[in-house]
Design a protein around this motif. Sequence first.
Motif, PDB file in Angstrom:
ATOM      1  N   ALA A  84       9.396   9.899  -6.528  1.00 18.60           N
ATOM      2  CA  ALA A  84      10.409   9.326  -5.636  1.00 18.60           C
ATOM      3  C   ALA A  84      10.008   9.515  -4.173  1.00 18.60           C
ATOM      4  O   ALA A  84      10.199   8.614  -3.349  1.00 18.60           O
ATOM      5  CB  ALA A  84      11.774   9.966  -5.905  1.00 18.60           C
ATOM      6  N   ALA A  85       9.454  10.678  -3.853  1.00 17.83           N
ATOM      7  CA  ALA A  85       9.006  10.917  -2.470  1.00 17.83           C
ATOM      8  C   ALA A  85       7.871   9.962  -2.112  1.00 17.83           C
ATOM      9  O   ALA A  85       7.836   9.408  -1.002  1.00 17.83           O
ATOM     10  CB  ALA A  85       8.563  12.371  -2.309  1.00 17.83           C
ATOM     11  N   GLN A  86       6.948   9.738  -3.054  1.00 23.59           N
ATOM     12  CA  GLN A  86       5.850   8.808  -2.798  1.00 23.59           C
ATOM     13  C   GLN A  86       6.374   7.392  -2.609  1.00 23.59           C
ATOM     14  O   GLN A  86       5.945   6.668  -1.704  1.00 23.59           O
ATOM     15  CB  GLN A  86       4.848   8.849  -3.948  1.00 23.59           C
ATOM     16  CG  GLN A  86       4.049  10.132  -4.025  1.00 23.59           C
ATOM     17  CD  GLN A  86       3.162  10.196  -5.258  1.00 23.59           C
ATOM     18  OE1 GLN A  86       3.274   9.366  -6.152  1.00 23.59           O
ATOM     19  NE2 GLN A  86       2.289  11.184  -5.312  1.00 23.59           N
ATOM     20  N   ILE A  87       7.327   6.996  -3.475  1.00 22.91           N
ATOM     21  CA  ILE A  87       7.897   5.650  -3.361  1.00 22.91           C
ATOM     22  C   ILE A  87       8.632   5.502  -2.032  1.00 22.91           C
ATOM     23  O   ILE A  87       8.518   4.479  -1.355  1.00 22.91           O
ATOM     24  CB  ILE A  87       8.840   5.370  -4.552  1.00 22.91           C
ATOM     25  CG1 ILE A  87       8.021   5.214  -5.843  1.00 22.91           C
ATOM     26  CG2 ILE A  87       9.679   4.125  -4.317  1.00 22.91           C
ATOM     27  CD1 ILE A  87       8.859   5.149  -7.098  1.00 22.91           C
ATOM     28  N   ARG A  88       9.376   6.553  -1.641  1.00 18.48           N
ATOM     29  CA  ARG A  88      10.106   6.508  -0.372  1.00 18.48           C
ATOM     30  C   ARG A  88       9.134   6.387   0.803  1.00 18.48           C
ATOM     31  O   ARG A  88       9.338   5.580   1.710  1.00 18.48           O
ATOM     32  CB  ARG A  88      10.979   7.752  -0.244  1.00 18.48           C
ATOM     33  CG  ARG A  88      11.866   7.759   0.967  1.00 18.48           C
ATOM     34  CD  ARG A  88      12.786   8.970   1.029  1.00 18.48           C
ATOM     35  NE  ARG A  88      12.024  10.208   0.997  1.00 18.48           N
ATOM     36  CZ  ARG A  88      12.125  11.139   0.055  1.00 18.48           C
ATOM     37  NH1 ARG A  88      12.953  10.975  -0.944  1.00 18.48           N
ATOM     38  NH2 ARG A  88      11.400  12.239   0.095  1.00 18.48           N
ATOM     39  N   ASP A  89       8.045   7.176   0.772  1.00 17.99           N
ATOM     40  CA  ASP A  89       7.060   7.102   1.849  1.00 17.99           C
ATOM     41  C   ASP A  89       6.387   5.738   1.889  1.00 17.99           C
ATOM     42  O   ASP A  89       6.160   5.165   2.956  1.00 17.99           O
ATOM     43  CB  ASP A  89       6.010   8.212   1.678  1.00 17.99           C
ATOM     44  CG  ASP A  89       6.602   9.597   1.893  1.00 17.99           C
ATOM     45  OD1 ASP A  89       7.690   9.693   2.508  1.00 17.99           O
ATOM     46  OD2 ASP A  89       5.970  10.581   1.445  1.00 17.99           O
ATOM     47  N   GLN A  90       6.065   5.218   0.685  1.00 15.68           N
ATOM     48  CA  GLN A  90       5.436   3.907   0.620  1.00 15.68           C
ATOM     49  C   GLN A  90       6.383   2.824   1.140  1.00 15.68           C
ATOM     50  O   GLN A  90       5.963   1.939   1.890  1.00 15.68           O
ATOM     51  CB  GLN A  90       5.029   3.601  -0.820  1.00 15.68           C
ATOM     52  CG  GLN A  90       4.296   2.290  -1.000  1.00 15.68           C
ATOM     53  CD  GLN A  90       3.902   2.054  -2.451  1.00 15.68           C
ATOM     54  OE1 GLN A  90       4.222   2.853  -3.321  1.00 15.68           O
ATOM     55  NE2 GLN A  90       3.231   0.957  -2.698  1.00 15.68           N
ATOM     56  N   ALA A  91       7.655   2.913   0.748  1.00 18.29           N
ATOM     57  CA  ALA A  91       8.635   1.929   1.220  1.00 18.29           C
ATOM     58  C   ALA A  91       8.799   2.024   2.727  1.00 18.29           C
ATOM     59  O   ALA A  91       8.915   1.003   3.418  1.00 18.29           O
ATOM     60  CB  ALA A  91       9.979   2.150   0.522  1.00 18.29           C
ATOM     61  N   ALA A  93       6.518   3.047   4.857  1.00 20.64           N
ATOM     62  CA  ALA A  93       5.312   2.482   5.467  1.00 20.64           C
ATOM     63  C   ALA A  93       5.334   0.957   5.391  1.00 20.64           C
ATOM     64  O   ALA A  93       4.998   0.274   6.364  1.00 20.64           O
ATOM     65  CB  ALA A  93       4.070   3.034   4.766  1.00 20.64           C
ATOM     66  N   GLU A  94       5.749   0.415   4.230  1.00 18.57           N
ATOM     67  CA  GLU A  94       5.817  -1.042   4.098  1.00 18.57           C
ATOM     68  C   GLU A  94       6.866  -1.614   5.044  1.00 18.57           C
ATOM     69  O   GLU A  94       6.651  -2.670   5.644  1.00 18.57           O
ATOM     70  CB  GLU A  94       6.147  -1.419   2.648  1.00 18.57           C
ATOM     71  CG  GLU A  94       5.000  -1.189   1.690  1.00 18.57           C
ATOM     72  CD  GLU A  94       5.371  -1.489   0.254  1.00 18.57           C
ATOM     73  OE1 GLU A  94       6.546  -1.863  -0.003  1.00 18.57           O
ATOM     74  OE2 GLU A  94       4.496  -1.361  -0.615  1.00 18.57           O
ATOM     75  N   GLY A  95       7.998  -0.930   5.181  1.00 13.41           N
ATOM     76  CA  GLY A  95       9.026  -1.388   6.109  1.00 13.41           C
ATOM     77  C   GLY A  95       8.522  -1.394   7.541  1.00 13.41           C
ATOM     78  O   GLY A  95       8.782  -2.331   8.300  1.00 13.41           O
ATOM     79  N   GLN A  96       7.791  -0.335   7.920  1.00  9.25           N
ATOM     80  CA  GLN A  96       7.217  -0.269   9.269  1.00  9.25           C
ATOM     81  C   GLN A  96       6.218  -1.399   9.476  1.00  9.25           C
ATOM     82  O   GLN A  96       6.199  -2.036  10.543  1.00  9.25           O
ATOM     83  CB  GLN A  96       6.534   1.093   9.470  1.00  9.25           C
ATOM     84  CG  GLN A  96       6.085   1.336  10.880  1.00  9.25           C
ATOM     85  CD  GLN A  96       7.249   1.469  11.841  1.00  9.25           C
ATOM     86  OE1 GLN A  96       8.330   1.885  11.466  1.00  9.25           O
ATOM     87  NE2 GLN A  96       7.036   1.093  13.077  1.00  9.25           N
ATOM     88  N   GLN A  97       5.400  -1.662   8.448  1.00  3.97           N
ATOM     89  CA  GLN A  97       4.422  -2.741   8.550  1.00  3.97           C
ATOM     90  C   GLN A  97       5.128  -4.091   8.689  1.00  3.97           C
ATOM     91  O   GLN A  97       4.727  -4.925   9.506  1.00  3.97           O
ATOM     92  CB  GLN A  97       3.519  -2.735   7.321  1.00  3.97           C
ATOM     93  CG  GLN A  97       2.440  -3.799   7.342  1.00  3.97           C
ATOM     94  CD  GLN A  97       1.576  -3.756   6.092  1.00  3.97           C
ATOM     95  OE1 GLN A  97       1.797  -2.940   5.214  1.00  3.97           O
ATOM     96  NE2 GLN A  97       0.619  -4.641   6.011  1.00  3.97           N
ATOM     97  N   ILE A  98       6.193  -4.287   7.892  1.00  5.40           N
ATOM     98  CA  ILE A  98       6.937  -5.549   7.972  1.00  5.40           C
ATOM     99  C   ILE A  98       7.566  -5.700   9.356  1.00  5.40           C
ATOM    100  O   ILE A  98       7.537  -6.781   9.944  1.00  5.40           O
ATOM    101  CB  ILE A  98       8.008  -5.606   6.861  1.00  5.40           C
ATOM    102  CG1 ILE A  98       7.332  -5.781   5.496  1.00  5.40           C
ATOM    103  CG2 ILE A  98       8.999  -6.725   7.102  1.00  5.40           C
ATOM    104  CD1 ILE A  98       8.268  -5.628   4.320  1.00  5.40           C
TER     105      ILE A  98
END
Length: 195
Positions: A84-91, A93-98
């Motif tokens: 869950a922590a990895q998914i949260r970090d990935q989300a 990062a993806e949100g920041q990229q978007i």
Amino acid sequence: MNIRAAESANPLLPPVGEIVIGTITFAIAFFVLAKFVWPRFEQVFRARREAIEGGIERAEAMQAEAQAALEQYRAQLAEARTEAAQIRDQARAEGQQILEELRAQAQEESARIVARGEEQLATSRQQVVNELRGQIGRLAVDLAGRVVGESLEDQARRSGTVDRFLDQLDGMAGTSADGRGGATGSSVYAPQGDR
């Protein structure tokens, strides 16, 4: 004699016949108990002890199984938290990229709109300047014709006069903007050289 016999007998001792019958009855009861009842009691006690010991063993086995299941649950919970922590970090990062991509697109679109607006403004300005030049040229030709007293219908003569007049106006506007010059009386009569 019966009374005497009764008096001679010990009242605390039972009669011999009763002792014999009591002993035989006791022996039979003891035999029946020893042969049938006590083995059955032993069997029931043994079965109960085995059931209790088996229950304790089953309880210990179930407790060990429950402990193993608890450890497995804890391991899965820790793994799920990590995932869950990895998914949260990935989300994140993806949100920041978007957001960065949207910001870049917005800036590009804004620059494109500003450039298009500037082009339209320049085009509109050029159209207005051209229309004003044409109108000023006609007015200048008419005014010059009235001042000079002759008609300036010749196209070559008229366009040369108009161009010189507009150039002088542009020059006057440039010196007026600098604050070093202004409109003089001699510049108004400059178009007269085309007579």
